[in-house]
Design a protein around this motif. Sequence first.
Motif, PDB file in Angstrom:
ATOM      1  N   THR A  13       0.840  -1.202   0.000  1.00 37.76           N
ATOM      2  CA  THR A  13       0.000   0.000   0.000  1.00 37.76           C
ATOM      3  C   THR A  13       0.876   1.253   0.000  1.00 37.76           C
ATOM      4  OG1 THR A  13      -0.074   0.016   2.433  1.00 37.76           O
ATOM      5  CG2 THR A  13      -1.840  -1.168   1.281  1.00 37.76           C
ATOM      6  N   ALA A  14       0.233   2.389  -0.263  1.00 32.35           N
ATOM      7  CA  ALA A  14       0.973   3.647  -0.310  1.00 32.35           C
ATOM      8  C   ALA A  14       1.310   4.124   1.099  1.00 32.35           C
ATOM      9  CB  ALA A  14       0.147   4.705  -1.025  1.00 32.35           C
ATOM     10  N   PRO A  15       2.588   4.384   1.401  1.00 30.95           N
ATOM     11  CA  PRO A  15       2.967   4.942   2.709  1.00 30.95           C
ATOM     12  C   PRO A  15       2.581   6.418   2.757  1.00 30.95           C
ATOM     13  CG  PRO A  15       4.906   4.711   1.308  1.00 30.95           C
ATOM     14  CD  PRO A  15       3.758   4.150   0.534  1.00 30.95           C
ATOM     15  N   ARG A  16       1.693   6.778   3.669  1.00 32.77           N
ATOM     16  CA  ARG A  16       1.096   8.118   3.671  1.00 32.77           C
ATOM     17  C   ARG A  16       2.120   9.230   3.880  1.00 32.77           C
ATOM     18  NH1 ARG A  16      -1.971   8.545   8.210  1.00 32.77           N
ATOM     19  NH2 ARG A  16      -2.973  10.446   7.428  1.00 32.77           N
ATOM     20  N   HIS A  17       3.015   9.030   4.827  1.00 26.25           N
ATOM     21  CA  HIS A  17       3.964  10.110   5.145  1.00 26.25           C
ATOM     22  C   HIS A  17       5.045  10.244   4.080  1.00 26.25           C
ATOM     23  CE1 HIS A  17       1.867   9.281   8.892  1.00 26.25           C
ATOM     24  NE2 HIS A  17       2.223  10.480   9.313  1.00 26.25           N
ATOM     25  N   ILE A  18       5.458   9.132   3.502  1.00 25.56           N
ATOM     26  CA  ILE A  18       6.389   9.202   2.373  1.00 25.56           C
ATOM     27  C   ILE A  18       5.698   9.883   1.189  1.00 25.56           C
ATOM     28  CG2 ILE A  18       7.648   7.836   0.660  1.00 25.56           C
ATOM     29  CD1 ILE A  18       8.302   5.828   2.871  1.00 25.56           C
ATOM     30  N   ALA A  19       4.418   9.571   0.984  1.00 26.75           N
ATOM     31  CA  ALA A  19       3.665  10.216  -0.100  1.00 26.75           C
ATOM     32  C   ALA A  19       3.602  11.723   0.117  1.00 26.75           C
ATOM     33  CB  ALA A  19       2.252   9.631  -0.178  1.00 26.75           C
ATOM     34  N   LEU A  20       3.431  12.152   1.370  1.00 29.42           N
ATOM     35  CA  LEU A  20       3.437  13.588   1.656  1.00 29.42           C
ATOM     36  C   LEU A  20       4.796  14.190   1.333  1.00 29.42           C
ATOM     37  CD1 LEU A  20       2.314  16.203   2.737  1.00 29.42           C
ATOM     38  CD2 LEU A  20       2.735  15.388   5.076  1.00 29.42           C
ATOM     39  N   GLY A  21       5.877  13.457   1.633  1.00 29.55           N
ATOM     40  CA  GLY A  21       7.212  13.949   1.287  1.00 29.55           C
ATOM     41  C   GLY A  21       7.373  14.137  -0.207  1.00 29.55           C
ATOM     42  N   PHE A  22       6.842  13.205  -0.994  1.00 28.22           N
ATOM     43  CA  PHE A  22       6.891  13.341  -2.454  1.00 28.22           C
ATOM     44  C   PHE A  22       6.014  14.498  -2.920  1.00 28.22           C
ATOM     45  CE2 PHE A  22       9.060   9.333  -2.527  1.00 28.22           C
ATOM     46  CZ  PHE A  22       9.668   9.254  -3.774  1.00 28.22           C
ATOM     47  N   ALA A  23       4.863  14.694  -2.267  1.00 30.21           N
ATOM     48  CA  ALA A  23       3.983  15.817  -2.627  1.00 30.21           C
ATOM     49  C   ALA A  23       4.677  17.149  -2.358  1.00 30.21           C
ATOM     50  CB  ALA A  23       2.687  15.722  -1.818  1.00 30.21           C
ATOM     51  N   ALA A  24       5.361  17.236  -1.216  1.00 25.99           N
ATOM     52  CA  ALA A  24       6.087  18.462  -0.889  1.00 25.99           C
ATOM     53  C   ALA A  24       7.186  18.721  -1.914  1.00 25.99           C
ATOM     54  CB  ALA A  24       6.678  18.363   0.518  1.00 25.99           C
ATOM     55  N   TYR A  25       7.865  17.644  -2.356  1.00 28.32           N
ATOM     56  CA  TYR A  25       8.873  17.779  -3.412  1.00 28.32           C
ATOM     57  C   TYR A  25       8.249  18.361  -4.678  1.00 28.32           C
ATOM     58  CZ  TYR A  25      11.457  16.158  -7.536  1.00 28.32           C
ATOM     59  OH  TYR A  25      12.070  16.083  -8.766  1.00 28.32           O
ATOM     60  N   CYS A  26       7.118  17.809  -5.093  1.00 28.20           N
ATOM     61  CA  CYS A  26       6.457  18.295  -6.310  1.00 28.20           C
ATOM     62  C   CYS A  26       6.094  19.772  -6.181  1.00 28.20           C
ATOM     63  CB  CYS A  26       5.200  17.470  -6.594  1.00 28.20           C
ATOM     64  SG  CYS A  26       5.508  15.756  -7.064  1.00 28.20           S
ATOM     65  N   CYS A  27       5.498  20.151  -5.041  1.00 31.68           N
ATOM     66  CA  CYS A  27       5.086  21.541  -4.834  1.00 31.68           C
ATOM     67  C   CYS A  27       6.276  22.482  -4.735  1.00 31.68           C
ATOM     68  CB  CYS A  27       4.226  21.643  -3.580  1.00 31.68           C
ATOM     69  SG  CYS A  27       2.627  20.813  -3.704  1.00 31.68           S
ATOM     70  N   PHE A  28       7.316  22.033  -4.047  1.00 30.71           N
ATOM     71  CA  PHE A  28       8.527  22.853  -3.917  1.00 30.71           C
ATOM     72  C   PHE A  28       9.138  23.139  -5.286  1.00 30.71           C
ATOM     73  CE2 PHE A  28      13.122  23.301  -3.660  1.00 30.71           C
ATOM     74  CZ  PHE A  28      13.311  24.189  -2.613  1.00 30.71           C
ATOM     75  N   MET A  29       9.092  22.151  -6.175  1.00 33.11           N
ATOM     76  CA  MET A  29       9.747  22.274  -7.481  1.00 33.11           C
ATOM     77  C   MET A  29       8.908  23.026  -8.510  1.00 33.11           C
ATOM     78  SD  MET A  29      12.754  20.929  -7.156  1.00 33.11           S
ATOM     79  CE  MET A  29      13.284  20.648  -8.846  1.00 33.11           C
ATOM     80  N   LYS A  30       7.702  23.487  -8.129  1.00 34.52           N
ATOM     81  CA  LYS A  30       6.909  24.334  -9.028  1.00 34.52           C
ATOM     82  C   LYS A  30       7.594  25.690  -9.102  1.00 34.52           C
ATOM     83  CE  LYS A  30       2.232  26.034  -9.886  1.00 34.52           C
ATOM     84  NZ  LYS A  30       0.828  26.102  -9.385  1.00 34.52           N
ATOM     85  N   SER A  31       8.005  26.094 -10.304  1.00 32.99           N
ATOM     86  CA  SER A  31       8.929  27.224 -10.392  1.00 32.99           C
ATOM     87  C   SER A  31       8.584  28.201 -11.502  1.00 32.99           C
ATOM     88  CB  SER A  31      10.344  26.697 -10.644  1.00 32.99           C
ATOM     89  OG  SER A  31      10.416  26.084 -11.930  1.00 32.99           O
ATOM     90  N   VAL A  32       9.271  29.318 -11.443  1.00 27.89           N
ATOM     91  CA  VAL A  32       9.328  30.267 -12.558  1.00 27.89           C
ATOM     92  C   VAL A  32      10.792  30.393 -12.956  1.00 27.89           C
ATOM     93  CG1 VAL A  32       7.274  31.537 -11.849  1.00 27.89           C
ATOM     94  CG2 VAL A  32       9.517  32.248 -11.006  1.00 27.89           C
TER      95      VAL A  32
END
Length: 494
Positions: free
Chosen positions: A392-411
Motif C-alpha cells: 500500500t501507499a505509505p502516507r507520510h512518504i507520499a506527503l514527502g513526495f507531494a512536498a517535493y512536487c510543490c517545492f519544485m513548481k517554479s518560474v
Amino acid sequence: MQLSKATIADIQNNAIEKPEAALFLLPEKVLQFGTGVLLRGLCDYYIDKANRQGVFNGRVVVVKSTTQGSTDAFAQQDNLYTHIIRGVKDGNTVEQTIINAAVSRVLAASEEWDSILACAANKAMQLIISNTTEVGITFIPEHIMEGVPGSYPGKLLRWLYERYQCFDGSSDAGMIIIPTELLTDNAKKLRDILLQLASHNRLGEAFIQWLQNANSFCNSLVDRIVPGKASTEDTGYTDDLAIMSEVYSLWAIESSDGKVIERLSFAQTDTGVVVAPDIYKFRELKLRLLNGTHTLSCGLAVLAGFATVKEAMADKAFRKYVETVMLQEIAPAVTGSAITAEEANVFGMQVLDRFANPFIEHQWLSITLQYSSKMLMRNLPVLQQYYSKFGTAPRHIALGFAAYCCFMKSVQQEDGKYSGTVNGRTYAINDDKASLLHIHWQKSSPEAAVKSILSDEKLWHQNLDDLPGFTAAVTQYCALINQHGARQLIQNRL
C-alpha cells in the motif's frame, strides 16, 4: 592570547580538556590527506582520545593538497585546535571542550612535497586516511614521478611507491588505507584507481603485487555534523582553527583482518568507531533513516515556513511528522535479515536527538540542493521496499513526495535559474532537474502535473504511477498543500 604549546599552561578554564606534554612526543603513525573540519572533528578526535588513554599512541601528519589558503594558522598554533562538542544525547544537553593534539605537522603538497615523501621512510607509519570529496577519488591519467601529482590518487600512489622502495618491497611496510569520502565501496574504488594508475605509469609487476597484497584497503563510512569554524570567545584564548561538532559520531570501518583490527586500536576507546566485516547496515541506516528523512522533510519544512532544522523540530506537529515517517514507514521498510527493528529504532531515536540539536543552525534550503537526485537515491529504494512488504501507499512518504512536487513548481528567472514562491517569499531551486520539473508544471492542471512528474522515468528510472494508490495519495496531499498551506496540513496531523 593565541593557542599554542607555550600558552596551554596559562589557560585557566578547568572545563577545557588540555593535552599533557607527553602527547607531543608520540611518533607519527598516520598520513592524512585533507585539513577539513570533518577529519579534524571525527577521525582526529578519535585518535586524540585514544592517545590520551595511552592506547593508539600516534600522531597525524596532515597533507594539504589544495593550493587554496595556507598552513600558517596550524604553524602558529603548533597544530593545536579547539574542538567544541555540543548537542543532545538521550534527551540531555551535552557540552564538552577539548584541545586536540593529534596533529603533529601540516605539510602543503605544493611546497613541501619532499617532506611528505620523506614520511614514507618512517617505519612507524601505519595508517592513511583521506577526505578529498567524492570528486577526489577519480582516475586521472598522469605521470606521478614528474613533480607533484595533481590528483589525490596520484599523490597517494607516488607516496606508496616511495615507501615500497624505502623498505625494498617488504610486506611489513604495507599501510592500512581508509578513505572517508562519501562513496559506496570507497576503498575498493580507490584501490582500483591506484592499480590502473600504477599500470599507466609502468611501475612494474612487483610493485603492483605489493600494492595489492601488502596494503589493506578498508571501505568506511563517517557520520558527524561538523558545521565549521567555532568561536572561542568564552575560553580566554584565541583559536583560528576552532571547530564545533554535534555529540553523535560514527566511523564504520570494513575489515575482518586481525592485523588491521590490532593496529586500529583507537576503536577500543570509543563506541563510535566500529570495525566490522561488513558495514552495509551502518551505511543503509544513515542513508535511509537520516539522509532519507532529511530529504523527505526539507521541501515540506520550507513550504511550512521553517528556516532551520532545529526550528522545525521545536514544533511538535512537524517533529511528529519526522518521527512518524522515519520510525513507522522508513524503518519497517529497511529492516530484515541485515538490520533488526531494534537497531533501526535505536538509530532513529539518535537521529531525532541530532535533528533537535539547539546548537547547530542547519538550513532546510541547503538540504534541498539537488533535491531530485537525493529523492531518487535515498527514498525511491525505500518506497519500493515498502510496497514489496506492505503493498500500500505509505502516507507520510507520499506527503514527502507531494512536498517535493510543490517545492519544485517554479518560474524561470532572466538569468535562466529557477525559483519557487511560498507565502510571498521567493526561494532558489538548485537542482539539475529544475527545468524538467518546470515543464511538467505547465500541464493543464495540478493533477496532470503530479501524474506527469511521477510517471517520468527520466526522474525515477521507473513509472511511479504504476504503484497502487501512490499517485492518488501524492495528488491529494499536493491539493491540501495548495489549499491550506503546508503548516496547516502538518498541524492537522495529516
